[in-house]
Enzyme design. Structure first.
Site, short mmCIF file in Angstrom:
data_model
loop_
_atom_site.label_atom_id
_atom_site.label_comp_id
_atom_site.label_asym_id
_atom_site.label_seq_id
_atom_site.Cartn_x
_atom_site.Cartn_y
_atom_site.Cartn_z
N GLU A 22 5.76 -3.33 0.87
CA GLU A 22 5.76 -3.03 -0.57
C GLU A 22 4.98 -1.74 -0.73
OE1 GLU A 22 7.30 -4.62 -2.89
OE2 GLU A 22 7.73 -6.59 -2.05
N CYS A 53 1.97 0.88 -9.10
CA CYS A 53 3.07 1.25 -8.22
C CYS A 53 4.38 1.35 -8.99
CB CYS A 53 3.20 0.26 -7.07
SG CYS A 53 3.38 -1.44 -7.61
N GLY A 71 0.84 -1.19 0.00
CA GLY A 71 0.00 0.00 0.00
C GLY A 71 0.87 1.23 0.00
N SER A 72 0.33 2.32 0.50
CA SER A 72 1.06 3.59 0.45
C SER A 72 2.07 3.69 1.61
CB SER A 72 0.07 4.74 0.54
OG SER A 72 -0.60 4.69 1.79
N GLY A 128 1.92 2.37 5.44
CA GLY A 128 2.98 1.43 5.81
C GLY A 128 3.60 1.79 7.16
P1 NAD Z 1 -3.40 2.25 1.34
O1 NAD Z 1 -2.11 2.43 2.02
O2 NAD Z 1 -4.42 3.32 1.45
O3 NAD Z 1 -4.14 0.91 1.83
C1 NAD Z 1 -3.54 -0.37 1.71
C2 NAD Z 1 -4.23 -1.34 2.64
O4 NAD Z 1 -3.95 -0.98 3.99
C3 NAD Z 1 -5.76 -1.38 2.53
O5 NAD Z 1 -6.18 -2.73 2.58
C4 NAD Z 1 -6.21 -0.63 3.78
O6 NAD Z 1 -7.49 -1.01 4.24
C5 NAD Z 1 -5.14 -1.04 4.77
N1 NAD Z 1 -4.99 -0.13 5.91
C6 NAD Z 1 -5.30 1.19 5.99
N2 NAD Z 1 -4.98 1.67 7.21
C7 NAD Z 1 -4.46 0.63 7.91
C8 NAD Z 1 -3.93 0.50 9.22
N3 NAD Z 1 -3.86 1.54 10.06
N4 NAD Z 1 -3.46 -0.71 9.63
C9 NAD Z 1 -3.50 -1.76 8.77
N5 NAD Z 1 -3.99 -1.70 7.52
C10 NAD Z 1 -4.46 -0.51 7.09
O7 NAD Z 1 -3.02 1.97 -0.18
P2 NAD Z 1 -3.98 1.82 -1.43
O8 NAD Z 1 -4.52 3.17 -1.76
O9 NAD Z 1 -4.90 0.68 -1.25
O10 NAD Z 1 -2.93 1.38 -2.57
C11 NAD Z 1 -2.20 2.29 -3.32
C12 NAD Z 1 -0.76 2.37 -2.85
O11 NAD Z 1 -0.19 1.06 -2.88
C13 NAD Z 1 0.11 3.22 -3.77
O12 NAD Z 1 0.99 3.98 -3.00
C14 NAD Z 1 0.88 2.18 -4.57
O13 NAD Z 1 2.10 2.62 -5.10
C15 NAD Z 1 1.06 1.10 -3.55
N6 NAD Z 1 1.35 -0.19 -4.17
C16 NAD Z 1 2.59 -0.73 -4.00
C17 NAD Z 1 2.90 -1.95 -4.60
C18 NAD Z 1 4.27 -2.58 -4.43
O14 NAD Z 1 4.38 -3.76 -4.72
N7 NAD Z 1 5.28 -1.86 -3.98
C19 NAD Z 1 1.93 -2.62 -5.36
C20 NAD Z 1 0.68 -2.04 -5.51
C21 NAD Z 1 0.40 -0.82 -4.89
#
Ligand code: NAD
Length: 517
Positions: free
Chosen positions: A256, A290, A234-235, A239
């Protein structure tokens, strides 16, 4: 009845995969193109998550006991199930995430390929082996093996809702762990479908892969249970929160995170191919990738030709929800505001707008963003510094490849990147010095389709690796064993050793290593 049809009728229990705990709260997932409800899912609270992990713990024992060969067979049955239902799953991905059906097929294809590789290579990468015991322990046999951690919590994003989590799920399962997956709140139906498919394909080990649905709190509950590792995608800001929560229980994490990937186009590059790759890398999946290309640094020698070629190619793109559209709506409506801000910042700072731009018609208000190409954006602008995650591309003229590399590396992120050059040696040298976990030469994103290659970033893009042998090892602990084969006349690790043993040992070490200066 297909899994998707079942989910239409029993969405409150997410196709039978997440229904075993009463929970009063539910949430809807919607089609970003039409706003139609795709499914209704439980918001799993801490108790529900704990129960799911408890079931996973029991399943992990049976799953681990199957051994590499047994797990390989079950994982083959699972990938066979997915492969036979690719169109059904792709249709769901199209409806819930918004990407074109054909792109969803490509995504599922890659996920299936990774499942095959992970299952096929787990024994070789992780299985027991003997290692050289060395001089001091020459009378011992030494063994190394990589044991499963137990239960892995996978927290995923919405942009590649099959491929991305499967990069953790497939490798964690192949390594012998059970998995509890928390999909993004924007794509719960796809997560639930994947777990329902697992139950249908291998019902005898159903609890080895389960799904919990909900928002950030459900993810945080998964971190707190605790599990044996959290694989988070995620973001970067989320993270950091996940790491903080995992710190409470010393739960290890794989991160990631986002990126701001750059392409370098050198003097001798095939400009047409580079433009084609840049446009795909930046605009496919509405730029919500990403490892998508967000910045291009083109040398003066090719800059004008490159810009002309990109401009021509971008004009042929058309966002939409139909089968002929090149990319779909933004999955998350709120992301449009981020894209708008970056484009506006760039325009205000004097960037030239080739296509798209800050005007209203580039943001038609139906969840779509027009393909946007911005030239010579100041390097301190948000469009260059921050992850945009939209169908935008900045192109900047540089003196030479060295300047391009220096600018490409001038970011807190470090996920991936691309280099276009006709010189193999120069391109390899640039790729090695690019501060990123992955680089493709004369293409974009290719490393993600090579299962043997590890996937992951540096800096704000995270740490740890999925895919490849490193990805398998990520979900294991190394176990070291020695076995004494015969006793030595003098045991150095005993209070009974003779007084002169230390002198004798020092003499031997002097003869062996003392000549090195
Ligand atoms: P996000 O960080 O908003 O959410 C990711 C996940 O985390 C979701 O399932 C969300 O419900 C969960 N989450 C939110 N708050 C949390 C908490 N406090 N504790 C635990 N879990 C929590 O990201 P997004 O908007 O779903 O995805 C987009 C981001 O992901 C972009 O920054 C993108 O670059 C990145 N991404 C990275 C990769 C990689 O492999 N490096 C791959 C795909 C996407």
């Amino acid at each position: 009845m297909s899994l998707a049809e079942q989910m239409d009728t029993v969405t409150d229990d997410a196709a039978g995969t997440v229904d075993r705990h009463d929970t009063s709260q539910t949430f809807e997932s919607t089609d970003p193109a039409t706003g139609a409800v795709v499914g209704v899912f439980p918001v799993h609270d801490a108790d529900a998550v704990a129960e799911t992990v408890q079931r996973a713990r029991a399943a992990a024992e049976a799953w681990g006991a199957l051994g590499f060969e047994g797990r390989k067979q079950k994982l083959a049955a699972y990938r066979g199930y997915l492969a036979r239902r690719m169109h059904e799953l792709a249709d769901l991905v199209h409806r819930e995430n918004g990407k074109p059906h054909a792109d969803a097929i490509l995504e599922i294809t890659l996920a299936v390929d990774h499942l095959a590789w992970a299952a096929g290579h787990a024994r070789k990468a992780l299985g027991p082996r003997r290692v050289n015991p060395g001089l001091i322990a020459a009378n011992h046999a030494a063994y190394l093996e990589y044991q499963p951690l137990g239960v892995i919590g996978v927290i995923g994003p919405w942009n590649y809702p099959v491929f991305t989590p499967m990069g953790s799920i497939a490798y964690a399962l192949a390594a012998g762990n059970a998995v509890v997956f928390k999909p993004s709140e924007h794509t719960p139906a796809i997560g639930a479908w994947l777990a329902a498919a697992w139950r249908a394909a291998v019902p005898e080990v159903a609890d080895a892969f389960q799904v919990v649905t909900g928002f950030g709190d459900t993810g945080a509950a998964l971190c707190r249970v605790p599990v044996d590792k959290i694989a988070f995608t995620g973001s970067a800001p989320t993270g950091k929160k996940v790491m903080a929560t995992c710190a409470e229980t010393l739960t290890p994490v794989l991160m990631e995170l986002g990126g701001k990937d750059a392409m370098i186009v050198d003097d001798d590059a095939d400009v047409v191919a580079a433009a084609d790759a840049a446009v795909w890398g930046a605009m496919s999946n509405a730029g919500q990738t990403c490892i998508g290309i967000e910045r291009v640094y083109a040398t003066s020698a090719v800059y004008d030709r490159f810009v002309a070629e990109v401009t021509e190619q971008v004009r042929k793109l058309r966002p939409g929800a139909d089968d002929e559209a090149t990319y779909g709506p933004m999955t998350m409506a709120s992301q449009i505001d981020v894209v708008k801000r970056h484009v506006q910042d760039a325009a205000t700072a004097g960037a030239r707008v080739v296509t798209g731009g800050p005007d209203a018609d580039a943001f038609p208000g139906e969840g779509y963003v027009a393909p946007t190409v911005l030239l010579d954006v100041p390097e301190d602008s948000s469009a260059v510094k921050e992850e945009t995650f939209g169908p935008t591309l900045t192109i900047t003229r540089v003196r030479d490849a060295e300047e391009a590399l220096q600018r490409a590396n001038d970011t807190t992120y470090g996920l991936a990147g691309s280099i276009f050059s006709a010189s193999k040696d120069k391109a390899m040298d640039l790729a090695r010095r690019m501060r990123s976990g992955m680089t493709s030469i004369n293409s974009v994103l290719t490393f993600a389709s090579v299962p043997a290659l590890p996937f992951g970033g540096v800096g704000d893009s995270g740490f740890g690796r999925i895919h490849g042998e490193d990805g398998l090892k990520e979900f294991t602990r190394a176990k070291a064993i020695t076995r004494q084969r015969m006793p030595l006349p003098v045991n150095l690790m005993s209070f009974g050793r003779p007084e002169k043993a230390a002198d004798a040992l020092a003499r031997v070490m002097g003869m062996l290593h003392g000549r090195h200066r």
